[in-house]
Design a protein around this motif. Structure first.
Motif, PDB file in Angstrom:
ATOM      1  N   UNK A   1       0.861  -1.263  -0.032  1.00 15.29           N
ATOM      2  CA  UNK A   1      -0.003  -0.133  -0.040  1.00 15.29           C
ATOM      3  C   UNK A   1       0.825   1.236   0.078  1.00 15.29           C
ATOM      4  N   UNK A   2       0.218   2.402  -0.323  1.00 13.58           N
ATOM      5  CA  UNK A   2       0.967   3.506  -0.581  1.00 13.58           C
ATOM      6  C   UNK A   2       1.284   3.987   1.085  1.00 13.58           C
ATOM      7  N   UNK A   3       2.641   4.613   1.106  1.00  6.46           N
ATOM      8  CA  UNK A   3       3.091   5.048   2.310  1.00  6.46           C
ATOM      9  C   UNK A   3       2.776   6.533   2.585  1.00  6.46           C
ATOM     10  N   UNK A   4       3.203   7.211   3.468  1.00  4.92           N
ATOM     11  CA  UNK A   4       3.231   8.709   3.829  1.00  4.92           C
ATOM     12  C   UNK A   4       3.682   9.368   2.536  1.00  4.92           C
ATOM     13  N   UNK A   5       2.799  10.338   2.156  1.00  2.33           N
ATOM     14  CA  UNK A   5       3.599  11.018   0.833  1.00  2.33           C
ATOM     15  C   UNK A   5       3.596  12.569   1.302  1.00  2.33           C
ATOM     16  N   UNK A   6       4.863  13.020   0.948  1.00  2.00           N
ATOM     17  CA  UNK A   6       5.190  14.670   1.301  1.00  2.00           C
ATOM     18  C   UNK A   6       5.099  15.159   0.091  1.00  2.00           C
ATOM     19  N   UNK A   7       4.807  16.566  -0.281  1.00  2.00           N
ATOM     20  CA  UNK A   7       4.949  17.323  -1.228  1.00  2.00           C
ATOM     21  C   UNK A   7       5.305  18.791  -0.883  1.00  2.00           C
ATOM     22  N   UNK A   8       6.027  19.707  -1.682  1.00  2.00           N
ATOM     23  CA  UNK A   8       7.024  18.957  -2.778  1.00  2.00           C
ATOM     24  C   UNK A   8       8.311  18.267  -1.887  1.00  2.00           C
ATOM     25  N   UNK A   9       8.987  17.827  -2.696  1.00  2.00           N
ATOM     26  CA  UNK A   9      10.121  16.858  -2.115  1.00  2.00           C
ATOM     27  C   UNK A   9      11.267  17.793  -2.075  1.00  2.00           C
ATOM     28  N   UNK A 104       2.543   4.194  23.031  1.00  2.00           N
ATOM     29  CA  UNK A 104       2.574   4.848  21.868  1.00  2.00           C
ATOM     30  C   UNK A 104       3.006   4.056  20.440  1.00  2.00           C
ATOM     31  N   UNK A 105       2.107   4.405  19.568  1.00  2.00           N
ATOM     32  CA  UNK A 105       2.165   3.519  18.369  1.00  2.00           C
ATOM     33  C   UNK A 105       3.422   3.967  17.320  1.00  2.00           C
ATOM     34  N   UNK A 106       3.634   2.746  16.603  1.00  2.00           N
ATOM     35  CA  UNK A 106       4.819   3.135  15.793  1.00  2.00           C
ATOM     36  C   UNK A 106       4.494   4.211  14.553  1.00  2.00           C
ATOM     37  N   UNK A 107       5.389   4.962  14.345  1.00  2.00           N
ATOM     38  CA  UNK A 107       5.079   6.213  13.447  1.00  2.00           C
ATOM     39  C   UNK A 107       5.928   5.561  11.900  1.00  2.00           C
ATOM     40  N   UNK A 108       4.892   5.948  10.980  1.00  2.66           N
ATOM     41  CA  UNK A 108       5.552   5.722   9.505  1.00  2.66           C
ATOM     42  C   UNK A 108       5.750   6.952   8.871  1.00  2.66           C
ATOM     43  N   UNK A 109       6.900   7.245   8.385  1.00  6.63           N
ATOM     44  CA  UNK A 109       7.511   8.497   7.918  1.00  6.63           C
ATOM     45  C   UNK A 109       7.576   8.519   6.375  1.00  6.63           C
ATOM     46  N   UNK A 110       7.117   9.854   5.913  1.00  5.66           N
ATOM     47  CA  UNK A 110       7.519  10.279   4.593  1.00  5.66           C
ATOM     48  C   UNK A 110       9.125  10.559   4.293  1.00  5.66           C
ATOM     49  N   UNK A 111       9.478  10.639   3.334  1.00  8.66           N
ATOM     50  CA  UNK A 111      10.838  11.105   2.940  1.00  8.66           C
ATOM     51  C   UNK A 111      11.187  12.688   3.152  1.00  8.66           C
TER      52      UNK A 111
ATOM     53  N   UNK B  42      16.465  10.040   3.471  1.00  4.58           N
ATOM     54  CA  UNK B  42      15.056   9.314   4.008  1.00  4.58           C
ATOM     55  C   UNK B  42      14.681   9.590   5.401  1.00  4.58           C
ATOM     56  N   UNK B  43      13.062   9.389   5.359  1.00  2.00           N
ATOM     57  CA  UNK B  43      12.742   9.396   6.759  1.00  2.00           C
ATOM     58  C   UNK B  43      12.987   8.309   7.572  1.00  2.00           C
ATOM     59  N   UNK B  44      12.655   8.347   8.716  1.00  2.00           N
ATOM     60  CA  UNK B  44      13.130   7.294   9.789  1.00  2.00           C
ATOM     61  C   UNK B  44      12.087   6.015   9.569  1.00  2.00           C
TER      62      UNK B  44
END
Lengths: 118, 109
Positions: A1-9, A104-111, B42-44
């Motif tokens: 599935x899609x991860x966290x998306x950030x814009x602009x890069x 505390x829940x694990x966090x999923x990061x964008x780039x 990259x992010x963590x």
């Protein structure tokens, strides 16, 4: 599935301009977090949202920074009248909830968005 | 605030086991301990999370003593691709999340 998306890069702008950074969390994640990371440094916490609500905005570096989240999904971080010290990578993360039965829940990061102020 | 202390940097060689320890003296009763890995640009990335004793997954093990005031991330048989910064994170205090400065792990051939 899609991860966290950030814009602009990447974003390069002149001092004094306003910038808006966008974060699309993982679908179904109700918690969303913003961090700032300067070159070679650790993560500086800015703010988190549970749903559309941010319990504490005091982590934002100054009143030029604001963040909002609408519809429990997309969030924007806005920096007004940018200064050179705002140059950094801005990271967004999401999690199912902030605090679940397993703590505390694990966090999923964008780039991140790499912001450079000239 | 849930402050953590880690070594700033570590070096190891390919094929070795690497242990990174994090101190968190003021951990709260319901805090979980979470470790993240970050590569340049990259992010963590989440590695492992635990509450007490030992947790193991496909990439790492996490050892937590009974007093929970520290934790040790163990990476078995590291490779060059494990060169990264590793952060431990403990809980949320006053609606703020504190990542420490992390441990910069450098794997040598």
């Amino acid at each position: 599935g899609a991860g966290v998306s950030q814009s602009p890069s990447n974003k390069v702008t002149e001092k004094g301009k306003d910038v808006e950074l966008r974060c699309d969390p993982i679908s179904g994640h109700t918690a969303l977090y913003w961090y700032r990371q300067s070159l070679g440094q650790g993560l500086e916490f800015l703010i988190y949202f549970q749903g559309n609500s941010a319990p504490d905005k005091s982590g934002l570096p100054s009143d030029r920074f604001s963040a909002e989240r609408t519809g429990g999904s997309v969030s924007t971080l806005t920096i007004q009248r940018t200064q050179q010290e705002d140059s950094a990578v801005y990271l967004c993360a999401s999690s199912l909830v902030v605090w679940g039965k397993e703590g505390n829940q694990p966090q999923h990061f964008g780039d991140g968005t790499r912001l450079s102020i000239l | 605030l849930a402050k953590t202390t880690q070594p700033i940097s570590m070096d190891s060689y390919e094929g070795q086991e690497v242990n990174i320890t994090c101190s968190h003296n003021n951990i709260a009763t319901n805090d979980y301990i979470t470790w993240y890995q970050q590569f340049p640009s990259q992010g963590p990335r989440f590695i492992i999370q635990g509450y007490k004793t030992k947790v193991t997954n496909e990439v790492a093990s996490l050892f937590i003593p009974a007093d929970r005031k520290s934790s040790t991330l163990s990476l078995p048989r590291v490779s060059l691709s494990d060169t990264a910064v590793y952060y431990c994170l403990v809980g949320i205090r006053d609606d703020k999340i504190i990542f420490g400065k992390g441990t910069r792990l450098h794997i040598l051939p």
